[in-house]
Design a protein around this motif. Structure first.
Motif, PDB file in Angstrom:
ATOM      1  N   SER A 122       6.105  16.132   7.038  1.00  0.00           N
ATOM      2  CA  SER A 122       5.089  16.512   8.016  1.00  0.00           C
ATOM      3  C   SER A 122       4.388  17.811   7.619  1.00  0.00           C
ATOM      4  CB  SER A 122       5.688  16.617   9.410  1.00  0.00           C
ATOM      5  OG  SER A 122       6.707  17.569   9.445  1.00  0.00           O
ATOM      6  N   LEU A 123       5.111  18.744   6.990  1.00  0.00           N
ATOM      7  CA  LEU A 123       4.461  19.960   6.500  1.00  0.00           C
ATOM      8  C   LEU A 123       3.484  19.643   5.375  1.00  0.00           C
ATOM      9  CD1 LEU A 123       7.384  22.542   6.506  1.00  0.00           C
ATOM     10  CD2 LEU A 123       5.426  22.467   8.040  1.00  0.00           C
ATOM     11  N   ALA A 124       3.854  18.727   4.505  1.00  0.00           N
ATOM     12  CA  ALA A 124       2.946  18.335   3.419  1.00  0.00           C
ATOM     13  C   ALA A 124       1.700  17.656   3.982  1.00  0.00           C
ATOM     14  CB  ALA A 124       3.672  17.399   2.446  1.00  0.00           C
ATOM     15  N   TRP A 125       1.872  16.820   4.982  1.00  0.00           N
ATOM     16  CA  TRP A 125       0.725  16.177   5.632  1.00  0.00           C
ATOM     17  C   TRP A 125      -0.176  17.215   6.282  1.00  0.00           C
ATOM     18  CZ3 TRP A 125      -0.872  16.194  10.683  1.00  0.00           C
ATOM     19  CH2 TRP A 125      -1.898  15.310  11.011  1.00  0.00           C
ATOM     20  N   SER A 126       0.447  18.196   6.935  1.00  0.00           N
ATOM     21  CA  SER A 126      -0.332  19.247   7.598  1.00  0.00           C
ATOM     22  C   SER A 126      -1.133  20.058   6.581  1.00  0.00           C
ATOM     23  CB  SER A 126       0.593  20.185   8.370  1.00  0.00           C
ATOM     24  OG  SER A 126       1.292  19.486   9.355  1.00  0.00           O
ATOM     25  N   PHE A 127      -0.524  20.358   5.463  1.00  0.00           N
ATOM     26  CA  PHE A 127      -1.227  21.115   4.429  1.00  0.00           C
ATOM     27  C   PHE A 127      -2.380  20.303   3.842  1.00  0.00           C
ATOM     28  CE2 PHE A 127      -1.790  22.691   0.079  1.00  0.00           C
ATOM     29  CZ  PHE A 127      -2.066  24.027   0.358  1.00  0.00           C
ATOM     30  N   LYS A 128      -2.131  19.021   3.630  1.00  0.00           N
ATOM     31  CA  LYS A 128      -3.154  18.158   3.052  1.00  0.00           C
ATOM     32  C   LYS A 128      -4.355  18.029   3.982  1.00  0.00           C
ATOM     33  CE  LYS A 128      -3.894  13.409   1.575  1.00  0.00           C
ATOM     34  NZ  LYS A 128      -3.338  12.062   1.599  1.00  0.00           N
ATOM     35  N   ASN A 129      -4.112  17.953   5.288  1.00  0.00           N
ATOM     36  CA  ASN A 129      -5.184  17.770   6.261  1.00  0.00           C
ATOM     37  C   ASN A 129      -5.678  19.074   6.875  1.00  0.00           C
ATOM     38  OD1 ASN A 129      -5.352  14.926   6.050  1.00  0.00           O
ATOM     39  ND2 ASN A 129      -3.449  14.780   7.182  1.00  0.00           N
ATOM     40  N   LYS A 130      -5.215  20.192   6.337  1.00  0.00           N
ATOM     41  CA  LYS A 130      -5.653  21.527   6.736  1.00  0.00           C
ATOM     42  C   LYS A 130      -5.363  21.850   8.202  1.00  0.00           C
ATOM     43  CE  LYS A 130      -9.125  21.633   3.164  1.00  0.00           C
ATOM     44  NZ  LYS A 130     -10.530  21.741   2.824  1.00  0.00           N
ATOM     45  N   TYR A 131      -4.216  21.407   8.692  1.00  0.00           N
ATOM     46  CA  TYR A 131      -3.739  21.794  10.021  1.00  0.00           C
ATOM     47  C   TYR A 131      -2.731  22.927   9.832  1.00  0.00           C
ATOM     48  CZ  TYR A 131      -5.797  17.565  11.982  1.00  0.00           C
ATOM     49  OH  TYR A 131      -6.663  16.596  12.392  1.00  0.00           O
ATOM     50  N   TYR A 132      -3.241  24.114   9.605  1.00  0.00           N
ATOM     51  CA  TYR A 132      -2.379  25.238   9.242  1.00  0.00           C
ATOM     52  C   TYR A 132      -1.519  25.708  10.405  1.00  0.00           C
ATOM     53  CZ  TYR A 132      -5.263  25.189   5.114  1.00  0.00           C
ATOM     54  OH  TYR A 132      -5.907  24.794   3.979  1.00  0.00           O
ATOM     55  N   LEU A 133      -1.953  25.482  11.636  1.00  0.00           N
ATOM     56  CA  LEU A 133      -1.134  25.854  12.783  1.00  0.00           C
ATOM     57  C   LEU A 133       0.160  25.033  12.804  1.00  0.00           C
ATOM     58  CD1 LEU A 133      -0.897  27.556  15.329  1.00  0.00           C
ATOM     59  CD2 LEU A 133      -2.044  25.728  16.564  1.00  0.00           C
ATOM     60  N   TYR A 134       0.073  23.765  12.424  1.00  0.00           N
ATOM     61  CA  TYR A 134       1.271  22.922  12.369  1.00  0.00           C
ATOM     62  C   TYR A 134       2.235  23.396  11.294  1.00  0.00           C
ATOM     63  CZ  TYR A 134      -1.306  19.565  15.254  1.00  0.00           C
ATOM     64  OH  TYR A 134      -1.995  18.957  16.256  1.00  0.00           O
ATOM     65  N   ILE A 135       1.687  23.938  10.218  1.00  0.00           N
ATOM     66  CA  ILE A 135       2.553  24.464   9.160  1.00  0.00           C
ATOM     67  C   ILE A 135       3.361  25.640   9.683  1.00  0.00           C
ATOM     68  CG2 ILE A 135       2.591  25.583   6.903  1.00  0.00           C
ATOM     69  CD1 ILE A 135       0.133  23.903   6.187  1.00  0.00           C
ATOM     70  N   PHE A 136       2.682  26.559  10.367  1.00  0.00           N
ATOM     71  CA  PHE A 136       3.386  27.718  10.906  1.00  0.00           C
ATOM     72  C   PHE A 136       4.366  27.318  12.005  1.00  0.00           C
ATOM     73  CE2 PHE A 136      -0.508  29.898   9.297  1.00  0.00           C
ATOM     74  CZ  PHE A 136       0.133  30.579   8.281  1.00  0.00           C
ATOM     75  N   ALA A 137       4.061  26.259  12.723  1.00  0.00           N
ATOM     76  CA  ALA A 137       4.979  25.778  13.750  1.00  0.00           C
ATOM     77  C   ALA A 137       6.157  25.025  13.140  1.00  0.00           C
ATOM     78  CB  ALA A 137       4.241  24.873  14.729  1.00  0.00           C
ATOM     79  N   GLY A 138       5.990  24.462  11.955  1.00  0.00           N
ATOM     80  CA  GLY A 138       7.047  23.677  11.332  1.00  0.00           C
ATOM     81  C   GLY A 138       7.991  24.472  10.450  1.00  0.00           C
ATOM     82  N   LEU A 139       7.607  25.673  10.082  1.00  0.00           N
ATOM     83  CA  LEU A 139       8.468  26.466   9.207  1.00  0.00           C
ATOM     84  C   LEU A 139       9.758  26.949   9.880  1.00  0.00           C
ATOM     85  CD1 LEU A 139       5.911  28.489   7.084  1.00  0.00           C
ATOM     86  CD2 LEU A 139       7.314  26.545   6.402  1.00  0.00           C
ATOM     87  N   PRO A 140       9.730  27.438  11.121  1.00  0.00           N
ATOM     88  CA  PRO A 140      11.004  27.850  11.740  1.00  0.00           C
ATOM     89  C   PRO A 140      12.026  26.716  11.900  1.00  0.00           C
ATOM     90  CG  PRO A 140       9.182  28.863  12.878  1.00  0.00           C
ATOM     91  CD  PRO A 140       8.586  27.889  11.916  1.00  0.00           C
ATOM     92  N   PRO A 141      11.620  25.513  12.335  1.00  0.00           N
ATOM     93  CA  PRO A 141      12.626  24.433  12.368  1.00  0.00           C
ATOM     94  C   PRO A 141      13.174  24.085  10.987  1.00  0.00           C
ATOM     95  CG  PRO A 141      10.750  23.821  13.687  1.00  0.00           C
ATOM     96  CD  PRO A 141      10.372  25.070  12.969  1.00  0.00           C
ATOM     97  N   LEU A 142      12.322  24.145   9.968  1.00  0.00           N
ATOM     98  CA  LEU A 142      12.794  23.878   8.613  1.00  0.00           C
ATOM     99  C   LEU A 142      13.809  24.928   8.178  1.00  0.00           C
ATOM    100  CD1 LEU A 142      12.626  22.194   6.022  1.00  0.00           C
ATOM    101  CD2 LEU A 142      10.771  23.700   5.292  1.00  0.00           C
ATOM    102  N   ALA A 143      13.525  26.185   8.478  1.00  0.00           N
ATOM    103  CA  ALA A 143      14.462  27.253   8.131  1.00  0.00           C
ATOM    104  C   ALA A 143      15.784  27.074   8.873  1.00  0.00           C
ATOM    105  CB  ALA A 143      13.848  28.610   8.455  1.00  0.00           C
ATOM    106  N   MET A 144      15.725  26.682  10.140  1.00  0.00           N
ATOM    107  CA  MET A 144      16.942  26.466  10.919  1.00  0.00           C
ATOM    108  C   MET A 144      17.761  25.306  10.339  1.00  0.00           C
ATOM    109  SD  MET A 144      17.391  25.208  14.833  1.00  0.00           S
ATOM    110  CE  MET A 144      16.794  23.609  14.347  1.00  0.00           C
ATOM    111  N   LEU A 145      17.087  24.226   9.969  1.00  0.00           N
ATOM    112  CA  LEU A 145      17.801  23.076   9.406  1.00  0.00           C
ATOM    113  C   LEU A 145      18.455  23.420   8.073  1.00  0.00           C
ATOM    114  CD1 LEU A 145      15.214  20.281  10.235  1.00  0.00           C
ATOM    115  CD2 LEU A 145      17.483  20.539  11.244  1.00  0.00           C
ATOM    116  N   VAL A 146      17.764  24.170   7.233  1.00  0.00           N
ATOM    117  CA  VAL A 146      18.337  24.565   5.947  1.00  0.00           C
ATOM    118  C   VAL A 146      19.530  25.497   6.168  1.00  0.00           C
ATOM    119  CG1 VAL A 146      17.859  25.854   3.826  1.00  0.00           C
ATOM    120  CG2 VAL A 146      16.218  24.182   4.670  1.00  0.00           C
ATOM    121  N   TYR A 147      19.415  26.410   7.130  1.00  0.00           N
ATOM    122  CA  TYR A 147      20.525  27.307   7.452  1.00  0.00           C
ATOM    123  C   TYR A 147      21.744  26.518   7.932  1.00  0.00           C
ATOM    124  CZ  TYR A 147      23.258  30.696  10.105  1.00  0.00           C
ATOM    125  OH  TYR A 147      24.281  31.445  10.603  1.00  0.00           O
TER     126      TYR A 147
END
Length: 65
Positions: free
Chosen positions: A21-46
């Protein structure tokens, strides 16, 4: 141990979905979704690293015994 295996499978699937979903957001230039998706990704990796660490300590205890 079954709980840890199922939790690992869940974490793997969740990380893959978030990365896609982050890759899709970057491809379609929805940068707000990228910033919203980074904290859950960091939590999952942790959580994944904590799970790996707990399984390693569990297996090391059984090898020493």
């Amino acid at each position: 141990m079954l709980k840890k295996i199922l939790f690992n499978i869940f974490l793997n699937i969740a990380i893959i979905v978030v990365v896609i979903s982050l890759a899709w957001s970057f491809k379609n230039k929805y940068y707000l979704y990228i910033f919203a998706g980074l904290p859950p990704l960091a939590m999952l990796v942790y959580l994944k690293f904590r799970l790996v660490k707990s399984v390693r300590s569990l297996t090391n205890k059984t090898k020493k015994s």
